[in-house]
Design a protein around this motif. Structure first.
Motif, PDB file in Angstrom:
ATOM      1  N   ASP A  60     -39.376  51.680 -51.559  1.00 26.57           N
ATOM      2  CA  ASP A  60     -40.645  51.404 -50.908  1.00 26.57           C
ATOM      3  C   ASP A  60     -41.662  50.947 -51.950  1.00 26.57           C
ATOM      4  O   ASP A  60     -41.598  51.336 -53.119  1.00 26.57           O
ATOM      5  CB  ASP A  60     -41.178  52.652 -50.208  1.00 26.57           C
ATOM      6  N   ALA A 219     -46.342  54.453 -34.143  1.00 21.89           N
ATOM      7  CA  ALA A 219     -45.526  53.594 -34.997  1.00 21.89           C
ATOM      8  C   ALA A 219     -46.110  52.189 -35.076  1.00 21.89           C
ATOM      9  O   ALA A 219     -46.137  51.578 -36.152  1.00 21.89           O
ATOM     10  CB  ALA A 219     -44.099  53.538 -34.462  1.00 21.89           C
ATOM     11  N   LEU A 220     -46.594  51.676 -33.933  1.00 18.87           N
ATOM     12  CA  LEU A 220     -47.163  50.332 -33.908  1.00 18.87           C
ATOM     13  C   LEU A 220     -48.431  50.253 -34.741  1.00 18.87           C
ATOM     14  O   LEU A 220     -48.608  49.334 -35.552  1.00 18.87           O
ATOM     15  CB  LEU A 220     -47.449  49.927 -32.462  1.00 18.87           C
ATOM     16  N   ARG A 223     -47.780  50.330 -38.538  1.00 20.91           N
ATOM     17  CA  ARG A 223     -47.328  49.037 -39.072  1.00 20.91           C
ATOM     18  C   ARG A 223     -48.470  48.053 -39.136  1.00 20.91           C
ATOM     19  O   ARG A 223     -48.598  47.300 -40.115  1.00 20.91           O
ATOM     20  CB  ARG A 223     -46.196  48.488 -38.207  1.00 20.91           C
ATOM     21  N   GLN A 224     -49.305  48.024 -38.109  1.00 16.74           N
ATOM     22  CA  GLN A 224     -50.411  47.074 -38.064  1.00 16.74           C
ATOM     23  C   GLN A 224     -51.421  47.317 -39.179  1.00 16.74           C
ATOM     24  O   GLN A 224     -52.026  46.366 -39.692  1.00 16.74           O
ATOM     25  CB  GLN A 224     -51.102  47.151 -36.698  1.00 16.74           C
ATOM     26  N   GLU A 226     -50.714  49.203 -42.166  1.00 15.66           N
ATOM     27  CA  GLU A 226     -50.109  49.257 -43.494  1.00 15.66           C
ATOM     28  C   GLU A 226     -49.759  47.878 -44.045  1.00 15.66           C
ATOM     29  O   GLU A 226     -50.005  47.589 -45.216  1.00 15.66           O
ATOM     30  CB  GLU A 226     -48.855  50.131 -43.447  1.00 15.66           C
ATOM     31  N   ARG A 227     -49.191  47.006 -43.216  1.00 10.08           N
ATOM     32  CA  ARG A 227     -48.696  45.723 -43.701  1.00 10.08           C
ATOM     33  C   ARG A 227     -49.789  44.841 -44.298  1.00 10.08           C
ATOM     34  O   ARG A 227     -49.654  44.390 -45.435  1.00 10.08           O
ATOM     35  CB  ARG A 227     -47.967  45.002 -42.563  1.00 10.08           C
TER      36      ARG A 227
END
Length: 297
Positions: A60, A219-220, A223-224, A226-227
């Motif tokens: 990671d 979870a969504l 991701r939105q 962190e990315r």
């Protein structure tokens, strides 16, 4: 124990012996945990987990951005790949075992839980052998993994090599895990479930659907958030490295786009897309100027 001179050498010696024995006990316990984790991993691999394709685990990317008066723009940036060691494997396998146990308990007692499942496309031995070992094979395993599903019905998780699975080992970090703990603890206490199933013919009641919705949305959102944050700090970090050389590895060509490849930065644990006018081979190593690389992220 005090000697004739008024000292405490006997006490110190007893304490030192106790400490040595405690260290030996701790080390032996860690050895046993390491052995158990290795056996557990092998058991999951025998069940067809993604590690059966590649035992190498893509690291990671860890981002550390701290305020500093001496740094550019007042921010000191450090990015590095978080490598996996024996201690990490112990924690991972123990967490997976705990999550599997919660899933089994939920199924046995008919408790609505956010069971997580995943399917994987078949991978031939020829396809594996043609792919360079290491990061490329691990990326192949990821590409063969379909999006995970969440349901109140137990589902097999092919990526983990488990017949059923829930995610509940991080209740402090993930709210969905906390909701799962609340559900199981209520059942253990004989209390009314906070997220009961519907008594009608519908698959889910409103309250049971809530815990599923929490898990999906969490979870969504993660991701939105962190990315783009990681992409921003990685670009900034590479720009500051200027003309320094950064090595990248070609993981594979894009399955849907011609001349587009997935590249991996081993030192940082970052993966990004790259368009090349020339053909690139899986596993090929390329040295790129850091500033130029930042413009591709």
């Amino acid at each position: 124990m005090v000697d004739n001179e008024g000292g405490s050498s006997g006490v110190c010696e007893s304490v030192e012996n106790a400490i040595d024995m405690s260290i030996e006990t701790a080390v032996e316990s860690l050895r046993q945990l390491q052995y158990i984790s290795e056996q557990r991993l092998q058991w999951r691999m025998d069940g067809g987990s993604s590690e059966s394709i590649s035992s190498y685990e893509l690291p990671d990317m860890t981002v550390k951005a701290t305020q500093s008066a001496d740094a550019i723009d007042g921010w000191e940036i450090d990015i590095y790949a978080k490598n996996v060691f024996a201690a990490n494997r112990i924690v991972t396998e123990c967490a997976l075992a705990a999550n599997e146990a919660m899933a089994l308990y939920g199924m046995t007692h008919g408790i609505p839980l956010p069971f997580r499942g995943q399917e994987m496309d078949e991978v031939s031995d020829d396809e594996i052998n043609m792919t360079p070992a290491g990061p490329c094979r691990s990326w192949l395993a990821i590409q063969k993994s379909r999006p995970s599903q969440i349901s109140t019905n137990p589902l097999p998780h092919a990526g983990l090599g488990l017949d059923m699975y829930v995610q509940g080992s991080s209740p402090v970090r993930r709210y969905a895990d906390l909701a799962l703990h609340h559900q199981i603890k209520s059942h253990l206490r004989g209390e009314k479930l906070p997220f009961p199933a519907n008594d009608s013919d519908d698959d889910l009641g409103d309250t049971a659907a809530t815990v599923i919705g929490i898990a999906r949305k969490a979870a969504l959102v993660a991701r939105q958030l962190e990315r783009p944050a990681n992409d921003y700090w990685l670009k900034e970090f590479l720009q500051r490295k200027g003309t320094e050389t950064t090595q990248v590895v070609v993981l594979s060509g894009d399955r849907w786009k011609d001349n587009v490849y997935k590249l991996f930065i081993p030192d940082f644990g970052a993966i990004f897309s790259y368009t090349s006018t020339t053909s690139l081979a899986n596993g090929q190593q390329i040295d790129m100027q850091s500033r130029t690389l930042s413009e591709l992220i």
